[in-house]
Write a protein that holds these residues in place. Structure first.
Motif, short mmCIF file in Angstrom:
data_model
loop_
_atom_site.label_atom_id
_atom_site.label_comp_id
_atom_site.label_asym_id
_atom_site.label_seq_id
_atom_site.Cartn_x
_atom_site.Cartn_y
_atom_site.Cartn_z
N GLN A 3 68.77 -33.78 5.08
CA GLN A 3 68.02 -32.55 5.32
C GLN A 3 67.42 -32.58 6.71
O GLN A 3 66.85 -33.59 7.13
CB GLN A 3 66.92 -32.39 4.28
N GLN A 4 67.56 -31.48 7.44
CA GLN A 4 67.00 -31.39 8.77
C GLN A 4 65.64 -30.71 8.71
O GLN A 4 65.45 -29.75 7.97
CB GLN A 4 67.92 -30.61 9.70
N TYR A 5 64.72 -31.21 9.50
CA TYR A 5 63.39 -30.62 9.57
C TYR A 5 63.22 -29.97 10.93
O TYR A 5 63.56 -30.55 11.95
CB TYR A 5 62.31 -31.70 9.38
N SER A 6 62.72 -28.77 10.91
CA SER A 6 62.47 -28.08 12.18
C SER A 6 60.97 -27.96 12.38
O SER A 6 60.18 -28.03 11.44
CB SER A 6 63.12 -26.69 12.17
N PHE A 7 60.60 -27.78 13.63
CA PHE A 7 59.18 -27.69 13.98
C PHE A 7 58.57 -26.42 13.41
O PHE A 7 57.44 -26.41 12.96
CB PHE A 7 59.05 -27.74 15.50
N PHE A 8 59.33 -25.33 13.41
CA PHE A 8 58.89 -24.05 12.85
C PHE A 8 59.86 -23.64 11.75
O PHE A 8 61.06 -23.78 11.91
CB PHE A 8 58.91 -22.95 13.91
N SER A 9 59.32 -23.11 10.67
CA SER A 9 60.20 -22.51 9.67
C SER A 9 60.69 -21.17 10.22
O SER A 9 60.12 -20.62 11.16
CB SER A 9 59.45 -22.29 8.36
N THR A 10 61.73 -20.65 9.63
CA THR A 10 62.28 -19.37 10.07
C THR A 10 61.24 -18.28 9.94
O THR A 10 61.08 -17.44 10.82
CB THR A 10 63.53 -19.02 9.22
N TYR A 11 60.50 -18.28 8.83
CA TYR A 11 59.48 -17.24 8.60
C TYR A 11 58.31 -17.39 9.58
O TYR A 11 57.79 -16.40 10.08
CB TYR A 11 58.97 -17.30 7.17
N GLU A 12 57.93 -18.62 9.86
CA GLU A 12 56.84 -18.82 10.80
C GLU A 12 57.25 -18.41 12.21
O GLU A 12 56.48 -17.80 12.94
CB GLU A 12 56.37 -20.27 10.79
N LEU A 13 58.48 -18.73 12.58
CA LEU A 13 58.98 -18.34 13.89
C LEU A 13 59.00 -16.81 14.03
O LEU A 13 58.60 -16.27 15.06
CB LEU A 13 60.37 -18.92 14.11
N ALA A 14 59.43 -16.14 12.98
CA ALA A 14 59.43 -14.67 12.99
C ALA A 14 58.01 -14.13 13.08
O ALA A 14 57.73 -13.16 13.80
CB ALA A 14 60.13 -14.14 11.74
N TYR A 15 57.08 -14.76 12.36
CA TYR A 15 55.68 -14.36 12.38
C TYR A 15 55.09 -14.54 13.77
O TYR A 15 54.39 -13.67 14.30
CB TYR A 15 54.90 -15.17 11.34
N LEU A 16 55.38 -15.67 14.42
CA LEU A 16 54.89 -15.93 15.76
C LEU A 16 55.50 -14.96 16.78
O LEU A 16 54.80 -14.46 17.67
CB LEU A 16 55.16 -17.37 16.17
N ALA A 17 56.78 -14.68 16.65
CA ALA A 17 57.44 -13.73 17.55
C ALA A 17 56.85 -12.33 17.38
O ALA A 17 56.61 -11.63 18.36
CB ALA A 17 58.94 -13.71 17.29
#
Length: 177
Positions: A3-17
């Motif tokens: 499993q790969q871990y990313s610094f931002f989840s997809t939802y969090e990245l969308a929220y930040l954008a």
């Protein structure tokens, strides 16, 4: 399967954008009113919800993008620095004083104070960079703009806090699913 871990989840990245876009549009939309714009309030709300790093990230991206439209210069560094100090104080107060995190009144009061602090830091940087002979006359000449910034911060914080809280809760729910 690894499993790969990313610094931002997809939802969090969308929220930040979405937050950076809101800051950008908000600042450009209110540019005809001197020093009244929702960016400071949004930075403070995001810092309270998501922490220091994300507050600083939103700060830097929003200031850089809006200054592409409004004019880039040495003041961009001063703006980022001023907002950084305010965001760090918000993170510190929310961490050290638990009552601060729960009290909307204290948060609004801090957002008003942030308008004055922003102007003070900007004046300090301006006097240093431009080699102005005296600080206090320069600072006091812009005090009315700081007052407008402070009033705008308080109003925007009251209006935007429940909206961003709801968006944040929806993002957290989607992240958990």
């Amino acid at each position: 399967m690894k499993q790969q871990y990313s610094f931002f989840s997809t939802y969090e990245l969308a929220y930040l954008a979405m937050t950076v876009a809101t800051c950008t549009v908000g600042r450009l939309l209110f540019q005809f009113l001197p020093n009244i714009q929702p960016m400071t309030a949004i930075f403070l709300i995001i810092t309270l919800q998501l922490g220091l790093f994300r507050g600083l990230l939103i700060n830097i991206l929003s200031v850089l993008i809006t200054n592409i439209y409004l004019g880039m210069g040495v003041w961009t560094i001063a703006q980022i620095l001023s907002f950084t100090v305010i965001i760090c104080l918000m993170a510190l107060f929310s961490r050290v004083f638990p009552i601060f995190r729960q009290s909307l009144f204290l948060q609004v009061l801090f957002s008003i104070f942030a308008g004055f602090l922003y102007g003070f830091i900007m004046a300090c940087v301006d006097v240093t960079i431009y080699g102005l002979p005296q600080f206090w006359p320069y600072y006091l000449s812009g005090f009315s703009f700081d007052l407008l910034h402070a009033i705008g911060n308080g109003g925007f914080y009251l209006v935007l806090n429940p909206i961003f809280k709801q968006l944040f809760l929806k993002t957290v729910k989607k992240k958990e699913v």
